[in-house]
Design an enzyme around this catalytic site. Structure first.
Site, short mmCIF file in Angstrom:
data_model
loop_
_atom_site.label_atom_id
_atom_site.label_comp_id
_atom_site.label_asym_id
_atom_site.label_seq_id
_atom_site.Cartn_x
_atom_site.Cartn_y
_atom_site.Cartn_z
N LYS A 1 0.83 -1.21 0.00
CA LYS A 1 0.00 0.00 0.00
C LYS A 1 0.86 1.26 0.00
O LYS A 1 0.55 2.24 -0.66
CB LYS A 1 -0.93 0.02 1.22
CG LYS A 1 -2.08 -0.95 1.11
CD LYS A 1 -3.10 -0.68 2.21
CE LYS A 1 -4.22 -1.72 2.18
NZ LYS A 1 -5.16 -1.55 3.29
N LYS B 1 -8.03 -11.37 -9.18
CA LYS B 1 -9.14 -11.41 -8.23
C LYS B 1 -10.08 -10.21 -8.46
O LYS B 1 -9.60 -9.11 -8.74
CB LYS B 1 -8.51 -11.33 -6.83
CG LYS B 1 -9.40 -11.71 -5.69
CD LYS B 1 -8.56 -11.79 -4.42
CE LYS B 1 -9.36 -11.21 -3.27
NZ LYS B 1 -8.62 -11.11 -2.02
N LYS C 1 -12.64 -3.72 -6.55
CA LYS C 1 -13.32 -2.48 -6.93
C LYS C 1 -12.41 -1.57 -7.75
O LYS C 1 -12.89 -0.65 -8.40
CB LYS C 1 -13.84 -1.76 -5.68
CG LYS C 1 -12.74 -1.27 -4.76
CD LYS C 1 -13.33 -0.51 -3.59
CE LYS C 1 -12.35 -0.21 -2.61
NZ LYS C 1 -11.63 0.37 -1.86
#
Ligand code: TRP
Length: 330
Positions: A113, A196, A199
């Site tokens: 991240k 996968k 969003k």
């Protein structure tokens, strides 16, 4: 007493997608019959990256309403919003004081991240995210935590911190085990079925609250292959296999039964049936969510009750922790 499970989900989108539903939330619902369940909306975790306040507020309500509409029953489970239970942040502070900086730095999700946003813009909150997650779990003395692969390292850290605290101050925390559900479906991106569903790829992602027409369109434009046989073969026919997995999940038919029923038929039929099955689920789901959202005051009262129930357990653990570390109890 049934073993206790705990899990959380972040309120960071306007709708859950079918990957959330089939990969995790469906399992939250079914676990209610065998476990004492604590489920929460992880708004403290959400603010580790920048959030718009009005949007966060709305998304928390939406997440709560969606969980109830999916079948998380506030009469069977304790369902609450994390920030309404101050013990999470309080225990997190204590746990952060027994966590090494190196240990926190090794968390791969933080590294990913931080790299995405440019590491200089990553917050300290993003670094300590897994310590907050450990506090979430340990506060409720959870026996098991249903987690996906991506959360496994955070659960390992939780166990390490619990072991360390117990060793230093005496037995305080239950060591939680990962609860891996074999039957959960792995749902892939419709446009890139090797990835996968997420969003971050809107055209490949089916949101439960998307307008029904949008969902239908997305399924009809799903990537398949140049072959024409409906078969389940995730390595070579990822797109078709993904549609079969989705259709199976929303009809209750096994993949084998479906493959038989599509013998001699085309991909167009598979898409049509898959869209039909998803819409048959999404339509009444949306009605229920809208009904729940139409009475925000009631939703807020229900959230308050959930938070009170959570605090009954959380405050006991925190009191035990404070006493053990030498804080002067009132
Ligand atoms: N990190 C989890 C996720 O992104 C959410 C979460 C926060 C969680 N606290 C938790 C999951 C405690 C399980 C247990 O999916």
């Amino acid at each position: 007493m049934n073993p206790r499970v705990l899990s959380g989900i972040q309120p960071t989108s306007d709708s859950f997608h079918i990957g959330n539903h089939l990969g995790a939330l469906q399992n939250w619902v079914s676990m209610q019959s065998e476990f004492e369940c604590f489920y929460f909306i992880a708004d403290l975790h959400a603010i580790t990256v920048e959030q718009d306040p009005a949007q966060l507020n709305q998304r928390t309500l939406l997440a709560y309403a969606q969980l109830v509409a999916l079948g998380v029953d506030p009469k069977k489970s304790v369902l609450f919003v994390q920030s309404q239970v101050p013990e999470h942040a309080q225990l997190m502070w204590v746990m952060s004081c027994i966590t090494g900086i190196g240990e926190a730095n090794r968390m791969t999700q933080f590294k990913d991240k931080a790299a995405k946003g440019g590491s200089s813009s990553a917050s300290v909150g993003l670094l300590t995210y897994p310590i907050l997650q450990a506090a979430d779990i340990l506060l409720y003395q959870a026996d098991a935590v249903p987690v996906g692969e991506d959360q496994r390292q955070h659960l390992e850290l939780t166990r390490d911190l619990a072991t360390r605290f117990n060793g230093r101050f005496g037995d305080t925390f239950t060591l939680p085990k990962p609860h891996i559900v074999k039957a959960t479906a792995k749902i892939q991106d419709l446009q890139d079925p090797t990835a996968k569903m997420s969003k971050s790829s809107p055209s490949g992602c089916i949101n439960l609250l998307d307008p029904l027409k949008t969902t239908e369109k997305k399924i009809k434009s799903a990537v398949t292959d140049s072959d024409s046989v409906v078969a389940f073969d995730p390595a070579n026919k990822a797109g078709v296999s993904n549609l079969l997995t989705i259709l199976s999940a929303y009809t209750g038919n096994t993949v084998d039964e479906l493959v038989d029923s599509f013998a001699g038929r085309m991909y167009g039929d598979l898409k049509k049936e898959t869209a039909g099955a998803v819409l048959a689920f999404a339509e009444p789901f949306q009605t229920t969510v809208n009904e729940l959202l139409s009475d925000k005051a009631q939703l807020q009262r229900d959230m308050n009750i959930g938070a009170e129930q959570a605090r009954e357990v959380a405050s006991q653990t925190l009191a035990a922790v404070y006493a053990k570390i030498g804080f002067n109890a009132s």
